[in-house]
Design a protein around this motif. Sequence first.
Motif, PDB file in Angstrom:
ATOM      1  N   LYS A 157       0.706  -1.629   0.002  1.00 34.98           N
ATOM      2  CA  LYS A 157      -0.300  -0.010  -0.004  1.00 34.98           C
ATOM      3  C   LYS A 157       0.662   1.573   0.218  1.00 34.98           C
ATOM      4  O   LYS A 157       1.850   1.549   0.886  1.00 34.98           O
ATOM      5  N   ASN A 158       0.505   2.409  -0.646  1.00 31.00           N
ATOM      6  CA  ASN A 158       1.396   3.522  -0.352  1.00 31.00           C
ATOM      7  C   ASN A 158       0.568   4.260   1.225  1.00 31.00           C
ATOM      8  O   ASN A 158       0.029   3.865   1.398  1.00 31.00           O
ATOM      9  N   ALA A 159       2.198   5.336   1.546  1.00 33.93           N
ATOM     10  CA  ALA A 159       1.502   5.590   3.131  1.00 33.93           C
ATOM     11  C   ALA A 159      -0.005   6.624   2.440  1.00 33.93           C
ATOM     12  O   ALA A 159      -0.255   6.775   3.802  1.00 33.93           O
ATOM     13  N   ASP A 160      -0.480   6.887   1.478  1.00 35.51           N
ATOM     14  CA  ASP A 160      -1.066   7.553   1.676  1.00 35.51           C
ATOM     15  C   ASP A 160      -2.565   7.480   1.706  1.00 35.51           C
ATOM     16  O   ASP A 160      -3.685   7.722   2.468  1.00 35.51           O
ATOM     17  N   GLU A 161      -2.712   5.735   1.158  1.00 33.77           N
ATOM     18  CA  GLU A 161      -3.907   4.992   1.727  1.00 33.77           C
ATOM     19  C   GLU A 161      -4.283   4.163   3.260  1.00 33.77           C
ATOM     20  O   GLU A 161      -4.736   3.525   2.972  1.00 33.77           O
ATOM     21  N   TYR A 162      -3.039   4.236   3.730  1.00 32.67           N
ATOM     22  CA  TYR A 162      -2.498   3.517   4.733  1.00 32.67           C
ATOM     23  C   TYR A 162      -3.952   3.034   5.515  1.00 32.67           C
ATOM     24  O   TYR A 162      -4.576   1.611   5.620  1.00 32.67           O
ATOM     25  N   THR A 163      -4.505   3.928   6.115  1.00 30.00           N
ATOM     26  CA  THR A 163      -5.676   3.630   7.361  1.00 30.00           C
ATOM     27  C   THR A 163      -6.930   3.103   6.951  1.00 30.00           C
ATOM     28  O   THR A 163      -6.954   1.944   7.124  1.00 30.00           O
ATOM     29  N   TYR A 164      -6.795   3.154   4.896  1.00 28.00           N
ATOM     30  CA  TYR A 164      -7.918   2.176   4.731  1.00 28.00           C
ATOM     31  C   TYR A 164      -7.453   1.097   4.184  1.00 28.00           C
ATOM     32  O   TYR A 164      -8.280   0.273   4.735  1.00 28.00           O
ATOM     33  N   MET A 165      -6.266   0.931   3.768  1.00 30.72           N
ATOM     34  CA  MET A 165      -5.912  -0.535   3.371  1.00 30.72           C
ATOM     35  C   MET A 165      -5.185  -1.583   4.279  1.00 30.72           C
ATOM     36  O   MET A 165      -5.048  -2.911   4.616  1.00 30.72           O
ATOM     37  N   HIS A 166      -5.204  -0.577   5.338  1.00 32.34           N
ATOM     38  CA  HIS A 166      -5.085  -1.302   6.588  1.00 32.34           C
ATOM     39  C   HIS A 166      -5.963  -1.943   7.252  1.00 32.34           C
ATOM     40  O   HIS A 166      -5.981  -2.750   7.546  1.00 32.34           O
ATOM     41  N   SER A 167      -7.475  -1.497   7.385  1.00 28.96           N
ATOM     42  CA  SER A 167      -7.899  -1.949   7.707  1.00 28.96           C
ATOM     43  C   SER A 167      -7.968  -3.773   6.753  1.00 28.96           C
ATOM     44  O   SER A 167      -8.570  -4.761   7.875  1.00 28.96           O
ATOM     45  N   VAL A 168      -8.752  -3.025   5.945  1.00 29.25           N
ATOM     46  CA  VAL A 168      -8.470  -4.351   5.067  1.00 29.25           C
ATOM     47  C   VAL A 168      -7.932  -5.509   4.866  1.00 29.25           C
ATOM     48  O   VAL A 168      -7.883  -6.674   5.167  1.00 29.25           O
ATOM     49  N   ALA A 169      -6.008  -5.446   5.343  1.00 31.91           N
ATOM     50  CA  ALA A 169      -5.846  -5.964   5.290  1.00 31.91           C
ATOM     51  C   ALA A 169      -5.899  -7.398   6.773  1.00 31.91           C
ATOM     52  O   ALA A 169      -5.535  -8.226   7.053  1.00 31.91           O
ATOM     53  N   VAL A 170      -6.201  -6.437   7.951  1.00 35.47           N
ATOM     54  CA  VAL A 170      -6.356  -6.421   9.375  1.00 35.47           C
ATOM     55  C   VAL A 170      -7.491  -7.705   9.453  1.00 35.47           C
ATOM     56  O   VAL A 170      -7.018  -8.504  10.168  1.00 35.47           O
ATOM     57  N   CYS A 171      -8.375  -7.041   8.658  1.00 33.90           N
ATOM     58  CA  CYS A 171      -9.096  -7.983   8.528  1.00 33.90           C
ATOM     59  C   CYS A 171      -8.937  -9.059   7.706  1.00 33.90           C
ATOM     60  O   CYS A 171      -9.231 -10.176   8.440  1.00 33.90           O
ATOM     61  N   ALA A 172      -8.397  -9.043   6.450  1.00 42.50           N
ATOM     62  CA  ALA A 172      -7.779 -10.752   6.746  1.00 42.50           C
ATOM     63  C   ALA A 172      -7.532 -11.419   6.672  1.00 42.50           C
ATOM     64  O   ALA A 172      -7.328 -12.622   7.230  1.00 42.50           O
ATOM     65  N   LEU A 173      -6.199 -10.751   7.581  1.00 38.60           N
ATOM     66  CA  LEU A 173      -4.951 -11.685   9.016  1.00 38.60           C
ATOM     67  C   LEU A 173      -6.183 -11.884   9.260  1.00 38.60           C
ATOM     68  O   LEU A 173      -5.733 -12.763  10.775  1.00 38.60           O
ATOM     69  N   MET A 174      -7.324 -11.666  10.222  1.00 40.12           N
ATOM     70  CA  MET A 174      -7.969 -11.645  11.693  1.00 40.12           C
ATOM     71  C   MET A 174      -8.348 -12.597  11.199  1.00 40.12           C
ATOM     72  O   MET A 174      -8.874 -13.842  12.014  1.00 40.12           O
ATOM     73  N   ILE A 175      -8.847 -12.956   9.516  1.00 40.32           N
ATOM     74  CA  ILE A 175     -10.236 -13.788   9.389  1.00 40.32           C
ATOM     75  C   ILE A 175      -8.835 -15.183   9.720  1.00 40.32           C
ATOM     76  O   ILE A 175      -9.377 -16.544  10.536  1.00 40.32           O
ATOM     77  N   ALA A 176      -8.106 -15.225   8.821  1.00 34.21           N
ATOM     78  CA  ALA A 176      -6.849 -16.610   8.536  1.00 34.21           C
ATOM     79  C   ALA A 176      -6.431 -16.978   9.948  1.00 34.21           C
ATOM     80  O   ALA A 176      -6.970 -18.222  10.050  1.00 34.21           O
ATOM     81  N   LEU A 177      -6.337 -16.130  10.438  1.00 34.85           N
ATOM     82  CA  LEU A 177      -5.852 -16.466  12.573  1.00 34.85           C
ATOM     83  C   LEU A 177      -6.630 -17.100  12.415  1.00 34.85           C
ATOM     84  O   LEU A 177      -7.009 -18.382  13.873  1.00 34.85           O
ATOM     85  N   ALA A 178      -8.342 -16.439  12.630  1.00 33.27           N
ATOM     86  CA  ALA A 178      -9.839 -16.908  13.870  1.00 33.27           C
ATOM     87  C   ALA A 178      -9.545 -18.692  12.790  1.00 33.27           C
ATOM     88  O   ALA A 178      -9.562 -19.188  14.197  1.00 33.27           O
ATOM     89  N   ARG A 179      -9.278 -18.917  11.701  1.00 29.40           N
ATOM     90  CA  ARG A 179      -9.768 -20.217  11.396  1.00 29.40           C
ATOM     91  C   ARG A 179      -8.844 -20.645  11.373  1.00 29.40           C
ATOM     92  O   ARG A 179      -8.825 -21.990  11.923  1.00 29.40           O
ATOM     93  N   GLN A 180      -7.264 -20.321  11.747  1.00 30.02           N
ATOM     94  CA  GLN A 180      -5.800 -21.156  12.317  1.00 30.02           C
ATOM     95  C   GLN A 180      -6.398 -21.694  13.459  1.00 30.02           C
ATOM     96  O   GLN A 180      -5.678 -23.264  14.420  1.00 30.02           O
ATOM     97  N   LEU A 181      -7.384 -20.626  14.830  1.00 30.86           N
ATOM     98  CA  LEU A 181      -7.911 -21.030  15.843  1.00 30.86           C
ATOM     99  C   LEU A 181      -9.064 -22.342  16.144  1.00 30.86           C
ATOM    100  O   LEU A 181      -8.756 -22.207  17.205  1.00 30.86           O
TER     101      LEU A 181
END
Length: 406
Positions: A157-181
């Motif tokens: 991601k570019n620094a200027d879109e950070y907050t928005y793409m960070h939300s999408v990324a954390v969403c995907a990571l949470m989903i994968a981690l929740a399945r791992q658990l």
Amino acid sequence: MLKRIAVKDVRMGMFITELCGSWMEHPFFKTKFLLEDKQDLDSLLKSGIKEVWINTTKGLDADEIVPGKTLSDIELETELMLRDTLRVKSTEKTSMDDEVRIAQKICSKSKAAVISMFNDARMGNAIEVAQAKELVEEISESVLRQPHALISLARLKNADEYTYMHSVAVCALMIALARQLNLDEELVRESGLAGLLHDLGKMGIPNKILNKPGKLTDDEFNTIKSHPEIGANILMDNPLVSAMVLDVVLHHHEKVDGSGYPHKLAGDTISLFAKMGAVCDVYDAITSNRPYKKGWSPAESIRKMAEWSKGHFDEAVFQAFVKTVGIYPTGSLVRLESGRLGVVTEQSETSLLTPKVKVFFSAKLKTPILQETLDLAKLIGKEKIIGRESPDDWGFRNLDELWSGL
Ligand code: C2E
Ligand code: SIN
Ligand code: FE
């Protein structure tokens, strides 16, 4: 049980076993089916058929319609439930290449949706949580088909879109981690929604502070520290937001040693979901280019997090996270025993230590070499990773093209 109901009471998720009236009048070739396609419902409503029989053991019952919820809430919930039951069918594994292309579309669509959602929050309007849930569903399916595609793309991601793409990324990571658990699919989705919304409160922080290129003053950092509470306040009265999601929004900056904020919670007074949020948040933050700092490579980031992990993260959650993204996550620069440098393109199903690696450079000769993808799981005893490398030290700029093909 079979019930005869009026067509106007038919809802998505009901199992239709018979259409009353002449078969010539109705638009359906099939007469017994689970109503899972919005177009089928529309055609049914327009068909002139007045009544149908439904089978309540195979689909939704007529009185499962809860008063107070809007029709679109119910349709959305039903659709989510159906997709869950159809999950195995609708989410056959895709190849990394194919899923990268799909995930690219999902990422840009998600970014636009998050921007509009966060702008609503900034302007004091209500958040479209139903829309957020649909987004989570799409992200969840991509992650199920091929977890590393969307997760790795969302890191870029570019620094200027950070907050928005960070939300999408954390969403995907949470989903994968929740399945791992091994959490239920219901909780997997809630985890995703929590990830998508965790930094919503940053919309209450002036852009001047959020996008400051350098280090924050103490005052500025204190202002930033109010974002979990701002986010929780925005979502508090929303009936579509669960207590668990609120908890992650409020507590993703708590640390197990009690040094976090806003409540200085320690150890197991922090919920599992907030602990998951903390790990996913930090990983995506430090692997991303932010207004104030350049991102580290994924493998370097995992190593740093392992060093900090004592006071900050829950040990078991962090370990599950590493199993999720890898010790050498996709996109990592690694050095092989043969002296070649390569980028991790895919994880292996058998071991975190033997991913697929696209080699492209000789560390000894300091020169590019013919690119080739090695499956280290098939080269045990012949070739292996001996360490991670920093792309900056080598001056490599386009590593991400090597694994994403973009
Ligand atoms: P963020 O950039 O999304 O970072 C989220 C969290 O990741 C941070 O929470 C911190 O726990 C971790 N993190 C990020 N970068 C580093 C790093 O270089 N080293 C370590 N050890 N951890 C890191 P934290 O610190 O509570 O910060 C919350 C938010 O405050 C950040 O979210 C960012 O928006 C802002 N922020 C923090 N430091 C700075 C800064 O120096 N400049 C600017 N402009 N913003 C900052
Ligand atoms: C029925 O319940 O009457 C039959 C439904 C079906 O065909 O599966
Ligand atoms: Fe945060």
